[in-house]
Design an enzyme around this catalytic site. Structure first.
Site, PDB file in Angstrom:
ATOM      1  N   ASP A 407      -8.710  16.593 -32.237  1.00 20.97           N
ATOM      2  CA  ASP A 407      -9.799  16.696 -30.962  1.00 20.97           C
ATOM      3  C   ASP A 407     -10.871  15.827 -31.255  1.00 20.97           C
ATOM      4  O   ASP A 407     -11.252  15.494 -32.294  1.00 20.97           O
ATOM      5  CB  ASP A 407     -10.285  18.083 -31.046  1.00 20.97           C
ATOM      6  CG  ASP A 407     -11.397  18.328 -30.067  1.00 20.97           C
ATOM      7  OD1 ASP A 407     -11.116  18.336 -29.016  1.00 20.97           O
ATOM      8  OD2 ASP A 407     -12.529  18.742 -30.511  1.00 20.97           O
ATOM      9  N   GLU A 436      -7.583  12.481 -29.268  1.00 18.28           N
ATOM     10  CA  GLU A 436      -8.406  11.895 -28.135  1.00 18.28           C
ATOM     11  C   GLU A 436      -9.555  10.717 -28.667  1.00 18.28           C
ATOM     12  O   GLU A 436     -10.173  10.964 -29.441  1.00 18.28           O
ATOM     13  CB  GLU A 436      -9.534  13.060 -27.730  1.00 18.28           C
ATOM     14  CG  GLU A 436      -8.919  14.284 -26.963  1.00 18.28           C
ATOM     15  CD  GLU A 436      -9.660  15.378 -26.733  1.00 18.28           C
ATOM     16  OE1 GLU A 436      -9.805  15.886 -25.357  1.00 18.28           O
ATOM     17  OE2 GLU A 436     -10.538  15.991 -27.715  1.00 18.28           O
TER      18      GLU A 436
END
Length: 696
Positions: A407, A436
């Protein structure tokens, strides 16, 4: 500057003092230190400056050799007012790292039946106490400080299953913490539990056939809670690790839960956060809902996902069994890790052991907030980096998982990501790592951020392709904006680059995670209800298949959000992270209503698995073996081949019918317009249709 008089060790020879002008106009002509042994240390004022916010700043110097790290120092001004000098930016200095970085691999608890040894790294602590509940009695042990700021104590008795916690005195106050190095926790992170992983009867690891490259993966994002939260689906333990892989006659008959997951044909399930998070009460888990992107303990599994959160071993055994069950079914398991920030920095164990060390902070004492959660983890600090790497190693070795999704990976640095990849791939050569790679505004310099821009510096790290998403479905920020699949044919030439694995951006298709929907933002169906509001449901179903087909047939790594294959809706919500099960559950009744879309998705998944031409693993191959044309700049024609395997695909986002003649016979593998013979050279592309053919 929250109190009238504050002082910070910001280097070994520097103390910064801030005094409110409400008292003596912030003036003091002298300062000195006193330690806990009443030893006086003189200080020199280097300069004084008045700040805009009603404070006066003093930069004080001292003899660096006169202070001892971990000692508690009180500063006095000329009026005999006092403050504890807190350890500030000093923990970010090169000298601190050179002096106190601990290279041992034995932090945390080491258990034997006759002795349990507890070790913590805390150079800034003045004192640490161990509180151990043994046979119903709370016992207190003072930990001894050793070299490098290591605190240690041994308890010579059988402490197995005993709850424990620590009190740490640092910066003038006592703070209660759990053990940051353990994987065994009581409910709601209130205490740790003495345990040894080797004592647990974990399932045998299931050997999986090798994954030749990441492009062979088909990743399906799912939540432990969402997959089984719908009532009456035959699962005895809904929303739990134990229920996630449960199968019986009812789940098979209704095709629910794990029975449904298995039916899709995906290769990897990516589980949303399964490690301890702070926004759900583990004892009363149905009061709150949360996705779990608010970590509390990086190494402890989430108790609300277990049927017995009081038993610290239950969640460990249940999760290990979940992974083994997935492997038996031929499904690999990737985990969503949240290392970029924590739920509450002030109560985070590592922060209380060495304040400021584990979080990005500048010289002025401001904290980086690229995560927009109030804190950013500092992966460049040596002990902080080692903590992440060791955490990943343990997860892979203990639970036999197959990949990590990170993340907000752009908060972390490229070096820690490369080290994690090296460690994990040494254990499992086909281990997947991706995340990400957004360029978040953190204190990490842009050349070191683990972002898409720096993908060439991370040879084994993949990135979600937001450019693929935006071209196919349109902007998330502007819901009325269409993408190619929703009818904006001006995107057709951009689609060519995206479908060939964005070769102008990435140096390997294995790094490109293609997707149009994930847990974040509106589902594709909900977005299309807005940007294609003038179209009926049947047309929007075809657009759903069109977008999903582009994900599954493009070069790169396909990623599907759970429910995307049956037009999942969250009732128009763009962010359901803390809403109820009603918004987030996998709705198997809706799945039944959209079974035709599910079946078409399954067919497309199988086509990708059957045809290596959709899974080219190098940029050279994608450039040599993919070709694109258009029909009137409306329909995208996509050809790809791998040796003898050669396919042609057509994507029509318009309401018109088109025709195309090929030179050789083509066997039709997929046609949701139902307008073509099984083998043909004259291909009809119906409105909003996808046609896939294999050259004979």
């Amino acid at each position: 500057m929250r109190t009238n008089f504050e002082a910070y060790f910001d280097d070994f020879d520097c103390i910064n003092v801030f005094m409110s002008k409400n008292f003596y106009n912030g003036n003091s002509s002298i300062f000195h230190l006193k330690d806990t042994h009443d030893r006086i240390i003189p200080l020199t004022i280097r300069y004084r400056s008045e700040l805009y916010n009603g404070y006066v700043h003093y930069d004080l110097s001292l003899n660096a050799s006169s202070i001892q790290m971990g000692e508690e120092y009180t500063i006095y001004d000329e009026h005999c007012r006092t403050a504890i000098v807190k350890y500030g930016h000093i923990v970010k200095t090169v000298k601190f790292n050179d002096t106190y970085t601990y290279r041992g691999k034995d932090l945390g608890l080491h258990y034997t039946p006759t002795c349990s040894t507890f070790k913590l790294w805390s150079p800034t602590a003045y004192s640490i106490l161990l509180f151990l509940n043994h046979d119903g009695n709370e016992e207190v042990y003072s930990m001894k400080r050793n070299a490098k700021g290591l605190y240690e104590v041994s308890v010579h008795k059988n402490c197995l299953s005993d709850p424990y916690y620590f009190l740490v005195r640092v910066n003038g106050s006592w703070r209660k913490i759990v053990d940051p190095y353990t994987s065994f926790s009581g409910p709601n992170s209130k205490y740790s539990v003495v345990m040894d992983m080797s004592l647990l009867d974990l399932p045998e690891k299931v050997k999986m056939p090798p994954l030749h490259n990441n492009c062979d993966a088909i990743v399906y994002e799912a939540s432990i809670r969402d997959m089984t939260s719908m009532p009456d689906i035959g699962v005895s333990y809904p929303k739990k690790f134990q229920g996630f892989t449960q199968e019986n006659e009812t789940t098979k008959e209704k095709c629910t839960g794990f029975s449904y997951l298995r039916s899709l044909g995906i290769t990897h399930v990516q589980l949303m956060p399964v490690f301890d998070f702070g926004s759900v009460d583990e004892v009363y888990p149905n009061i709150f809902y949360n996705w779990g992107y608010d970590p509390v303990q990086f190494r402890c599994l989430e108790g609300s996902y277990d049927i017995n959160p009081i038993d610290a071993t239950s969640r460990v055994k249940a999760f290990a069994q979940l992974v083994a069950n997935c492997h038996k079914a031929g499904i690999r398991v990737n985990l969503d890790l949240v290392f970029n920030h924590v739920y509450d920095k002030e109560t985070f164990s590592l922060e209380n052991l060495v304040p400021n060390y584990y979080f990005l902070m500048n010289r002025e004492g401001a904290f980086s907030n690229g995560s927009f959660c109030g804190n950013d983890y500092d992966s460049q600090a040596p002990m902080a980096r080692e903590y992440l790497v060791e955490t990943c190693r343990r997860i892979v070795e203990w639970f036999d998982v197959d990949g990590f999704r990170f993340d907000l990976m752009g908060i972390l640095d490229i070096n820690v990501m490369n080290e994690i990849a090296s460690v994990c791939k040494k254990i499992k050569p086909d281990f997947m790592i991706y995340g990400e790679g957004w360029n978040m505004p953190s204190f990490v310099s842009e050349d070191l951020r683990a972002t898409q821009k720096n993908q060439h510096k991370m040879p084994h790290i993949g990135h979600f392709s937001d450019s693929f998403r935006n071209v196919v479905r349109g902007s998330d920020g502007q819901l009325t904006q269409k993408g190619f699949s929703s009818g904006d044919t001006s995107m057709i030439y951009s689609m060519m680059d995206r479908m060939s694995a964005s070769g102008n951006t990435y140096d390997s298709p294995e790094k490109v995670i293609n997707y149009v929907e994930c847990h974040d933002n509106h589902t594709l169906w909900d977005k299309n209800q807005i940007c294609c509001s003038d179209e009926n449901k049947e047309i929007r179903k075809k657009r759903q298949v069109l977008a999903t087909a582009m994900v599954l047939l493009s070069q790169g790594v396909p990623f599907i959000h759970s429910g995307q294959e049956f037009c999942r809706t969250k009732q128009g919500l763009g962010n359901s992270y803390n809403r109820s099960d009603n918004y987030n559950k996998i709705d198997y009744d809706r799945r039944n209503l959209f079974q035709d879309v599910v079946n078409q998705t399954k067919t497309l998944i199988q086509i990708r698995k059957d045809h290596p031409c959709f899974r080219l693993s190098t940029v050279e191959k994608t450039r040599e073996n993919t070709r694109f044309q258009t029909i009137e700049d409306d329909v995208l024609i996509y050809e790809c081949n791998d040796k003898e395997d050669s396919c042609i695909s057509f994507f029509n986002p318009t309401g018109k019918t088109y025709h195309y003649v090929v030179s050789d016979d083509v066997q039709i593998l997929f046609d949701n317009g139902n307008d073509n013979k099984n083998v043909t050279r004259e291909i009809t592309i119906a409105p909003y249709a996808v046609v896939v053919g294999e050259y004979q």
